[in-house]
Design an enzyme around this catalytic site. Structure first.
Site, PDB file in Angstrom:
ATOM      1  N   MET A 215       0.814  -1.212   0.000  1.00 12.99           N
ATOM      2  CA  MET A 215       0.000   0.000   0.000  1.00 12.99           C
ATOM      3  C   MET A 215       0.848   1.263   0.000  1.00 12.99           C
ATOM      4  SD  MET A 215      -2.831   1.172  -0.413  1.00 12.99           S
ATOM      5  CE  MET A 215      -4.314   0.325  -0.121  1.00 12.99           C
ATOM      6  N   CYS A 216       1.980   1.237   0.735  1.00 10.54           N
ATOM      7  CA  CYS A 216       2.798   2.456   0.802  1.00 10.54           C
ATOM      8  C   CYS A 216       3.339   2.824  -0.574  1.00 10.54           C
ATOM      9  CB  CYS A 216       3.927   2.289   1.813  1.00 10.54           C
ATOM     10  SG  CYS A 216       4.986   0.890   1.468  1.00 10.54           S
ATOM     11  N   THR A 217       3.641   1.783  -1.372  1.00  8.92           N
ATOM     12  CA  THR A 217       4.136   2.034  -2.726  1.00  8.92           C
ATOM     13  C   THR A 217       3.029   2.647  -3.571  1.00  8.92           C
ATOM     14  OG1 THR A 217       5.518   0.080  -2.508  1.00  8.92           O
ATOM     15  CG2 THR A 217       5.218   0.934  -4.723  1.00  8.92           C
ATOM     16  N   SER A 220       2.235   6.318  -2.041  1.00  9.41           N
ATOM     17  CA  SER A 220       3.177   7.448  -2.044  1.00  9.41           C
ATOM     18  C   SER A 220       4.410   7.291  -2.922  1.00  9.41           C
ATOM     19  CB  SER A 220       3.598   7.748  -0.611  1.00  9.41           C
ATOM     20  OG  SER A 220       4.019   6.564  -0.001  1.00  9.41           O
TER      21      SER A 220
END
Ligand SMILES: [Zn+2]
Length: 442
Positions: A215-217, A220
């Site tokens: 999800m972080c990829t 952001s």
């Protein structure tokens, strides 16, 4: 097969196993060279041999039917899904009245009532909810799964059951794994002797690249066109609801795909990412490849035959990977997949991770998820420093993710990691922690 009438619930009628006896009680040109025909193999199959079937879907229904009719009576089946109406065209143990019920339960009931003497025990569970003691009781495990992660986890579980004494594998700790897989008109069947022959992770390169991203990829740090499409699919669609409040994204609706495509292009432009196309958008959104009943039947037949060969020891098993393709005519061949010396799952040797001391932890994380030989999903990295366990990054618990996220932008040097440092990585693809050795490059 008992068609109708009463032939007794558990007793065998005359000639019931004649078709099987022809293989086990007389010799023939294709027998295993060490096999002595006798009545014992059949007795073992009927009375003792314990088989575990993973998955009660397209392949699972076929497998259960084939195994039960081949004389296996001690069958356990694990499946975490409920029956959906779209399953009914090929998952033939289910009827319209069963929709909504657990697949494992219904499949077991069906076989038990249809094949006298057969006892299928269902588990409406995830494979991860069962432990070593459970898996250790089986003679052979057959997988009919549609998930690579689940396959790898099962592979890891069987590898964790192996017993080594002074580095020598104890053959009695090996539980053969027969794995079948299908995708549309293509399929494969393979025989894995954990610790002896190529395991699932040894041949990871054969699988398509991952389609789930951290999800972080997505949120952001997008780097691939797929990241942009996923951003729109997961975050933007529910927020903007472009087709009304309750409208779920439908991969078959061209207007929906067009919307996702346009928004993905905008997102990609923002990060100077190229490669977003309409076709890729549909591929990422839909993910599902239609199941073909006849491919399932062919692959399950091959897998059940391998179970029969190994359980009876009457024939040499498949060595060890069969591919099947009837997209255009029919093509099949078998090759011997080889063990990978430094396989992170079965080699017993910690793999080396080559990074410069100035590399950031994010690069290590990317390597673990993107390397074709590892393809991890949400790796958690820990290490030991000054005798204490230190979590460098962990995604699955939100509070720890938040606390460890700043580490991603730090260099390995700044994190205090040394050349030769051992990193322990946990991931959903295996029940065991995978050890890596950090090797600094200059
Ligand atoms: Zn391996």
């Amino acid at each position: 097969m008992l068609v109708d009438g009463d032939a007794g619930s558990t007793s065998d009628w005359d000639d019931r196993w004649n078709h099987i006896k022809k293989f086990l009680e007389r010799s023939g040109p294709f027998m295993h060279p060490d096999f002595e025909p006798s009545t014992e193999s059949l007795q073992f199959m009927l009375e003792t041999c314990k088989i575990l079937v993973i998955g009660a879907g397209g392949l699972g229904c076929e497998l259960l039917k084939n195994l039960a009719l081949s004389g296996f009576r001690n069958i356990h089946v694990v499946d975490m899904d409920n029956i959906d109406v779209s399953n009914l065209n090929r998952q033939f143990l289910f009827r319209a009245k069963d929709v909504g019920r657990p697949k494992a339960d219904v499949a077991a009931d069906f076989i038990n009532s249809r094949v006298p003497g057969c006892c299928v025990i269902p588990y409406f569970k995830k494979i991860q909810d069962l432990d070593e003691t459970f898996y250790r009781q089986f003679h052979i495990i057959v997988c009919g799964l549609d998930s690579i992660v689940a396959r790898r986890w099962m592979n890891g579980m069987l590898l964790s059951l192996l017993v080594y004494e002074d580095g020598v594998l104890d053959p009695s700790s090996i539980i053969p794994l027969i794995d079948g897989g299908t995708e549309g008109f293509k399929g494969n069947a393979r025989v894995i002797l954990p610790g002896m022959t190529a395991c699932i992770d040894c041949t990871l390169e054969l699988y398509p690249p991952q389609i789930n991203f951290p999800m972080c990829t997505i949120a952001s740090m997008p780097r691939l066109p797929e990241h942009c499409i996923e951003y729109v699919r997961i975050l933007q669609w529910p927020k903007e609801m472009p087709f009304g409040d309750d409208m779920a994204l439908d991969g078959d609706d061209p207007e929906h795909i067009q919307w996702v495509y346009q928004k993905s292009l905008e997102r990609a432009a923002e990060f100077s990412i190229t490669g977003v196309t309409y076709r890729l958008t549909q591929g990422v959104v839909k993910r599902i490849i239609p199941a073909v009943a006849s491919t399932n039947a062919a692959i399950a037949a091959a897998c059940a035959t391998e179970v029969f060969k190994i359980a009876s020891s009457a024939y040499l098993p498949l060595n060890n990977y069969m591919v099947f393709n009837d997209v255009d005519g029919l093509y099949t061949y078998t090759f011997e997949a080889e063990r990978k010396e430094n396989c992170s799952a079965c080699s017993q040797v910690p793999s080396d991770l080559h990074f410069s001391p100035s590399s950031k932890l994010q690069e290590v994380l990317d390597y673990l998820t993107e390397s074709t030989s590892l393809q991890m999903k949400s790796p958690a990295i820990t290490t030991t420093m000054d005798g204490k366990n230190k979590t460098l990054y962990l995604q699955s618990v939100a509070s720890i993710e938040q606390r460890t996220r700043p580490n991603l932008t730090k260099t390995l040097n700044e994190l205090g990691l040394a050349d030769g440092q051992e990193l322990a990585v946990a991931d959903v693809t295996t029940p065991q922690t995978v050890l890596f050795k950090l090797c600094f490059t200059s």
